[in-house]
Write an enzyme that holds these catalytic residues in place. Structure first.
Site, PDB file in Angstrom:
ATOM      1  N   THR A   1       0.839  -1.192   0.000  1.00  0.00           N
ATOM      2  CA  THR A   1       0.000   0.000   0.000  1.00  0.00           C
ATOM      3  C   THR A   1       0.878   1.247   0.000  1.00  0.00           C
ATOM      4  O   THR A   1       1.896   1.300   0.673  1.00  0.00           O
ATOM      5  CB  THR A   1      -0.916  -0.005   1.238  1.00  0.00           C
ATOM      6  OG1 THR A   1      -1.675  -1.213   1.257  1.00  0.00           O
ATOM      7  CG2 THR A   1      -1.879   1.180   1.217  1.00  0.00           C
ATOM      8  N   THR A   2       0.458   2.243  -0.756  1.00  0.00           N
ATOM      9  CA  THR A   2       1.177   3.505  -0.866  1.00  0.00           C
ATOM     10  C   THR A   2       0.266   4.648  -0.452  1.00  0.00           C
ATOM     11  O   THR A   2      -0.934   4.624  -0.750  1.00  0.00           O
ATOM     12  CB  THR A   2       1.649   3.735  -2.317  1.00  0.00           C
ATOM     13  OG1 THR A   2       2.543   2.699  -2.689  1.00  0.00           O
ATOM     14  CG2 THR A   2       2.359   5.069  -2.457  1.00  0.00           C
TER      15      THR A   2
END
Length: 259
Positions: A144-145
């Site tokens: 996840t970013t």
């Protein structure tokens, strides 16, 4: 290939992804490799615009992701517990501070297991009861970013994007990989085939904004699966409870409690 797809998306609009050549590539990959997405699924998909979950935390207002996302509610529950506990006299990073924070994070895990992650967790009587119990008991290729941006004009954006565990292969001709959120233990703890059909998937992602009564504001968020809720809660607490500068609040040591 990904650049070409993004340029085409900018020209043709979102329906390219749901009905056009990209949609056909997604459906073909799923058909050929055991996936579950059909052309009908893509055609029927609609974005749900929801009112954000808003709550007060001491002299600040938190604006975060509402259900069916779980992250925002669980952050709000943890902050609700902290709001009923005294942190002002504790030194940041002290044994007392970390012990209290650990109890709040662990209680969030327990309450989610008992009651799910809905706005019912934010009922005052429930928060007060759990706060009292805490006081009495106190002794890549996936992932996840997140990006938070505030421009010179004061416009703010907080965006989280996840590929989950990833499906393990690029959609041919697109340069992109479909996510595999059903493989996320925190989203689907019973396994990828246990999620009920026709029910929108939950998420721990919780892009958030926080404003103080004096006009100060910030946007925040995080990657990290289960650790998202812990990271955001602690950054907000560092900003509000310990008056840390933003960079210090983000860089300060953090902890996570999980079952």
């Amino acid at each position: 290939e990904l650049g070409a797809v993004l340029e085409a998306l900018g020209r043709a609009g979102e329906r390219l992804f749901y009905e056009g050549e990209v949609a056909a590539a997604i459906v073909a990959q799923c058909r050929d490799t055991g996936g579950h997405i059909t052309a009908a699924d893509l055609h029927a998909y609609r974005v749900e615009r929801r009112a954000p979950l808003t709550l007060r935390y001491r002299d600040a207002t938190l604006i975060t992701n509402p259900p069916p996302s779980a992250g925002g509610v669980l952050i709000a529950f943890g902050l609700g517990l902290l709001a009923r506990l005294e942190l002002g006299g504790l030194a940041f990073g002290s044994a007392e501070h970390l012990g209290l924070l650990s109890s709040v994070l662990a209680r969030t895990v327990d309450v989610r297991a008992l009651h799910g992650a809905t706005e019912a967790l934010l009922a005052d009587d429930l928060l007060q009861r759990h706060a009292a119990e805490l006081t009495a008991a106190r002794a890549a290729y996936r992932g996840t970013t997140h990006i938070s941006v505030i421009d010179a004009a004061g416009n703010a954006a907080s965006v989280t994007l996840s590929n989950g565990e990833g499906c393990g292969a690029l959609v041919p001709g697109t340069g992109m990989m479909l996510n595999n959120m059903l493989g996320e233990d925190d989203v689907c703890p019973s396994g990828p085939h246990a999620w009920p059909e026709d029910q929108r998937l939950s998420s721990m992602m919780a892009p958030s904004a926080i404003t103080r009564d004096d006009g100060w504001f910030a946007v925040t968020g995080s990657g990290g699966s289960k650790r998202i809720r812990s990271a955001i809660l602690q950054v907000i607490s560092n900003l509000v409870d310990f008056a840390m500068p933003l960079a210090e609040a983000v860089a300060a040591p953090r902890m996570h409690a999980d079952a």
